[in-house]
Design an enzyme around this catalytic site. Structure first.
Site, PDB file in Angstrom:
ATOM      1  NE  ARG A  93       1.954  -4.861  11.135  1.00  0.00           N
ATOM      2  CZ  ARG A  93       3.091  -4.592  10.502  1.00  0.00           C
ATOM      3  NH1 ARG A  93       4.250  -4.917  11.060  1.00  0.00           N
ATOM      4  NH2 ARG A  93       3.073  -3.998   9.340  1.00  0.00           N
ATOM      5  CE  LYS A 105      -2.017  -1.128   3.921  1.00  0.00           C
ATOM      6  NZ  LYS A 105      -1.361  -2.403   4.267  1.00  0.00           N
ATOM      7  NE  ARG A 130       7.592  -2.101   6.290  1.00  0.00           N
ATOM      8  CZ  ARG A 130       6.270  -2.232   6.396  1.00  0.00           C
ATOM      9  NH1 ARG A 130       5.482  -1.783   5.451  1.00  0.00           N
ATOM     10  NH2 ARG A 130       5.749  -2.797   7.458  1.00  0.00           N
ATOM     11  NE  ARG A 159      16.450  -3.219   8.730  1.00  0.00           N
ATOM     12  CZ  ARG A 159      16.362  -3.919   7.585  1.00  0.00           C
ATOM     13  NH1 ARG A 159      15.270  -4.595   7.307  1.00  0.00           N
ATOM     14  NH2 ARG A 159      17.368  -3.943   6.738  1.00  0.00           N
ATOM     15  NE  ARG A 202      -4.935  -1.290   9.874  1.00  0.00           N
ATOM     16  CZ  ARG A 202      -3.801  -0.893   9.280  1.00  0.00           C
ATOM     17  NH1 ARG A 202      -3.761   0.221   8.598  1.00  0.00           N
ATOM     18  NH2 ARG A 202      -2.731  -1.623   9.380  1.00  0.00           N
TER      19      ARG A 202
HETATM   20  P1  AP5 Z   1       4.807  -1.581   1.915  1.00  0.00           P
HETATM   21  O1  AP5 Z   1       4.420  -0.805   0.707  1.00  0.00           O
HETATM   22  O2  AP5 Z   1       5.551  -0.875   2.990  1.00  0.00           O
HETATM   23  O3  AP5 Z   1       3.524  -2.349   2.505  1.00  0.00           O
HETATM   24  P2  AP5 Z   1       2.227  -1.775   3.223  1.00  0.00           P
HETATM   25  O4  AP5 Z   1       1.054  -2.430   2.575  1.00  0.00           O
HETATM   26  O5  AP5 Z   1       2.259  -0.312   3.308  1.00  0.00           O
HETATM   27  O6  AP5 Z   1       2.412  -2.488   4.635  1.00  0.00           O
HETATM   28  P3  AP5 Z   1       2.338  -1.902   6.119  1.00  0.00           P
HETATM   29  O7  AP5 Z   1       3.103  -2.856   6.976  1.00  0.00           O
HETATM   30  O8  AP5 Z   1       2.693  -0.472   6.163  1.00  0.00           O
HETATM   31  O9  AP5 Z   1       0.816  -2.094   6.402  1.00  0.00           O
HETATM   32  P4  AP5 Z   1       0.133  -2.078   7.747  1.00  0.00           P
HETATM   33  O10 AP5 Z   1      -1.252  -1.956   7.274  1.00  0.00           O
HETATM   34  O11 AP5 Z   1       0.420  -3.238   8.625  1.00  0.00           O
HETATM   35  O12 AP5 Z   1       0.803  -0.859   8.542  1.00  0.00           O
HETATM   36  P5  AP5 Z   1       0.318   0.606   8.841  1.00  0.00           P
HETATM   37  O13 AP5 Z   1       1.484   1.486   8.878  1.00  0.00           O
HETATM   38  O14 AP5 Z   1      -0.824   0.956   7.975  1.00  0.00           O
HETATM   39  O15 AP5 Z   1       5.653  -2.838   1.390  1.00  0.00           O
HETATM   40  C1  AP5 Z   1       6.300  -3.716   2.305  1.00  0.00           C
HETATM   41  C2  AP5 Z   1       7.694  -4.095   1.785  1.00  0.00           C
HETATM   42  O16 AP5 Z   1       7.533  -4.899   0.622  1.00  0.00           O
HETATM   43  C3  AP5 Z   1       8.543  -2.886   1.359  1.00  0.00           C
HETATM   44  O17 AP5 Z   1       9.879  -3.118   1.766  1.00  0.00           O
HETATM   45  C4  AP5 Z   1       8.430  -2.849  -0.171  1.00  0.00           C
HETATM   46  O18 AP5 Z   1       9.619  -2.397  -0.773  1.00  0.00           O
HETATM   47  C5  AP5 Z   1       8.177  -4.311  -0.516  1.00  0.00           C
HETATM   48  N1  AP5 Z   1       7.244  -4.459  -1.639  1.00  0.00           N
HETATM   49  C6  AP5 Z   1       6.116  -3.720  -1.861  1.00  0.00           C
HETATM   50  N2  AP5 Z   1       5.483  -4.143  -2.977  1.00  0.00           N
HETATM   51  C7  AP5 Z   1       6.220  -5.184  -3.466  1.00  0.00           C
HETATM   52  C8  AP5 Z   1       6.090  -6.043  -4.624  1.00  0.00           C
HETATM   53  N3  AP5 Z   1       5.062  -5.918  -5.490  1.00  0.00           N
HETATM   54  N4  AP5 Z   1       7.030  -6.995  -4.810  1.00  0.00           N
HETATM   55  C9  AP5 Z   1       8.075  -7.130  -3.954  1.00  0.00           C
HETATM   56  N5  AP5 Z   1       8.264  -6.342  -2.857  1.00  0.00           N
HETATM   57  C10 AP5 Z   1       7.349  -5.384  -2.618  1.00  0.00           C
HETATM   58  O19 AP5 Z   1      -0.247   0.450  10.329  1.00  0.00           O
HETATM   59  C11 AP5 Z   1       0.610   0.169  11.408  1.00  0.00           C
HETATM   60  C12 AP5 Z   1      -0.205   0.085  12.687  1.00  0.00           C
HETATM   61  O20 AP5 Z   1      -0.840   1.362  12.958  1.00  0.00           O
HETATM   62  C13 AP5 Z   1      -1.362  -0.921  12.682  1.00  0.00           C
HETATM   63  O21 AP5 Z   1      -0.921  -2.211  13.012  1.00  0.00           O
HETATM   64  C14 AP5 Z   1      -2.313  -0.309  13.723  1.00  0.00           C
HETATM   65  O22 AP5 Z   1      -1.879  -0.589  15.034  1.00  0.00           O
HETATM   66  C15 AP5 Z   1      -2.159   1.183  13.476  1.00  0.00           C
HETATM   67  N6  AP5 Z   1      -3.135   1.701  12.493  1.00  0.00           N
HETATM   68  C16 AP5 Z   1      -2.848   2.215  11.257  1.00  0.00           C
HETATM   69  N7  AP5 Z   1      -3.976   2.573  10.617  1.00  0.00           N
HETATM   70  C17 AP5 Z   1      -4.996   2.274  11.467  1.00  0.00           C
HETATM   71  C18 AP5 Z   1      -6.402   2.379  11.348  1.00  0.00           C
HETATM   72  N8  AP5 Z   1      -6.999   2.864  10.248  1.00  0.00           N
HETATM   73  N9  AP5 Z   1      -7.165   1.979  12.409  1.00  0.00           N
HETATM   74  C19 AP5 Z   1      -6.594   1.495  13.536  1.00  0.00           C
HETATM   75  N10 AP5 Z   1      -5.253   1.350  13.697  1.00  0.00           N
HETATM   76  C20 AP5 Z   1      -4.459   1.735  12.652  1.00  0.00           C
HETATM   77 MG    MG Z   2       2.398   1.062   4.883  1.00  0.00          MG
END
Ligand code: AP5
Ligand code: MG
Length: 216
Positions: free
Chosen positions: A172, A13, A127, A160, A88
């Site tokens: 997660r 994402k 990542r 990280r 979410r």
């Molecule tokens: P990346 O693009 O970073 O993946 P992502 O989908 O953004 O994954 P996240 O871990 O950020 O998602 P998340 O939903 O768990 O975390 P968030 O920060 O939203 O890609 C990952 C890696 O893969 C990178 O190194 C990239 O280079 C590589 N990659 C990407 N695409 C690729 C491909 N096609 N092929 C190969 N490699 C690839 O949330 C964190 C925490 O915050 C949550 O756990 C929760 O506690 C809280 N939170 C956030 N939003 C909310 C909400 N709306 N409600 C409640 N709590 C929330």
């Molecule tokens: Mg993300």
């Protein structure tokens, strides 16, 4: 153009949102990034969110909805935005609809990134991001052009995420399937869901997303 990027942790994402920002000039609204900034700044919200995030659970709907509601009122969101990691839960999805309806806006297009669980763990474990500008990288899949130097800003400092360890990833993923995956059916039923094969390489996923955006 208003978009929601939906998918499990590590689906891509954030990676794809950064590319849409560059191509289409609309801001990325990542609730994860906003919450991490609040944790770093030790605000009241940050203090409440930290333990929840470290455990791989969801921060309360109330907090996250308030953050997004305030953010989409900023002038840079007037021409559109990308919601990354929000909504979410079904409560957040309802709130999104209400927030937008209050501005006379329709529901955004929802792009679901579909990726197998085993691949997600590898992506998250590898990542890292530039500590200065936040550009995302991966140990194997997306390295800077010059090792140890950010392509975008030239910084040599990287970081990280504390929740990017194998134990938290399992939590997660469980949270995703329990709380977030029902949104796939919710948006499908509203005729808003577009799915992309997120298992493909990063450039192919970008191209597939662009095909969807071209039709909007
Ligand atoms: P990346 O693009 O970073 O993946 P992502 O989908 O953004 O994954 P996240 O871990 O950020 O998602 P998340 O939903 O768990 O975390 P968030 O920060 O939203 O890609 C990952 C890696 O893969 C990178 O190194 C990239 O280079 C590589 N990659 C990407 N695409 C690729 C491909 N096609 N092929 C190969 N490699 C690839 O949330 C964190 C925490 O915050 C949550 O756990 C929760 O506690 C809280 N939170 C956030 N939003 C909310 C909400 N709306 N409600 C409640 N709590 C929330
Ligand atoms: Mg993300």
């Amino acid at each position: 153009m208003r978009l929601i990027l939906l998918g499990p942790p590590g689906a891509g994402k954030g990676t794809q949102a950064q590319r849409i920002v560059e191509t289409h000039g609309i801001p990325q609204l990542s609730t994860g990034d906003m919450l991490r900034a609040a944790v770093a700044a030790q605000t009241e919200v940050g203090k409440r969110a930290k333990a929840v995030m470290d455990a791989g659970k969801l921060v309360s709907d109330e907090i996250v909805i308030a953050i997004v509601s305030e953010r989409i009122d900023q002038p840079d969101c007037a021409n559109g935005f990308i919601l990354d990691g929000f909504p979410r839960t079904l409560v957040q999805a309802d709130a999104t609809e209400q927030m937008l309806a209050a501005k006379g806006l329709d529901l955004p297009t929802v792009i679901e990134l579909k990726v197998d669980d085993e691949v997600l763990t590898e992506r998250i474990a590898g990542r890292y991001t530039c500590a200065n500008c936040g550009t995302g990288y991966h140990d194997d899949n997306l390295k800077p052009k010059v090792e140890g130097v950010c392509d975008k800003c030239g910084s040599t400092h990287f970081k990280r995420r504390p929740d990017d360890n194998r134990d938290t990833v399992v939590a997660r993923l469980q949270t995703y399937y329990k709380e977030t995956s029902p949104l796939i059916g919710y948006y499908y039923a509203k005729g808003k869901l577009q799915s992309v094969d997120g298992m493909a390489d990063i450039d192919t996923v970008t191209a597939d997303i662009e095909k969807i955006l071209a039709k909007l």
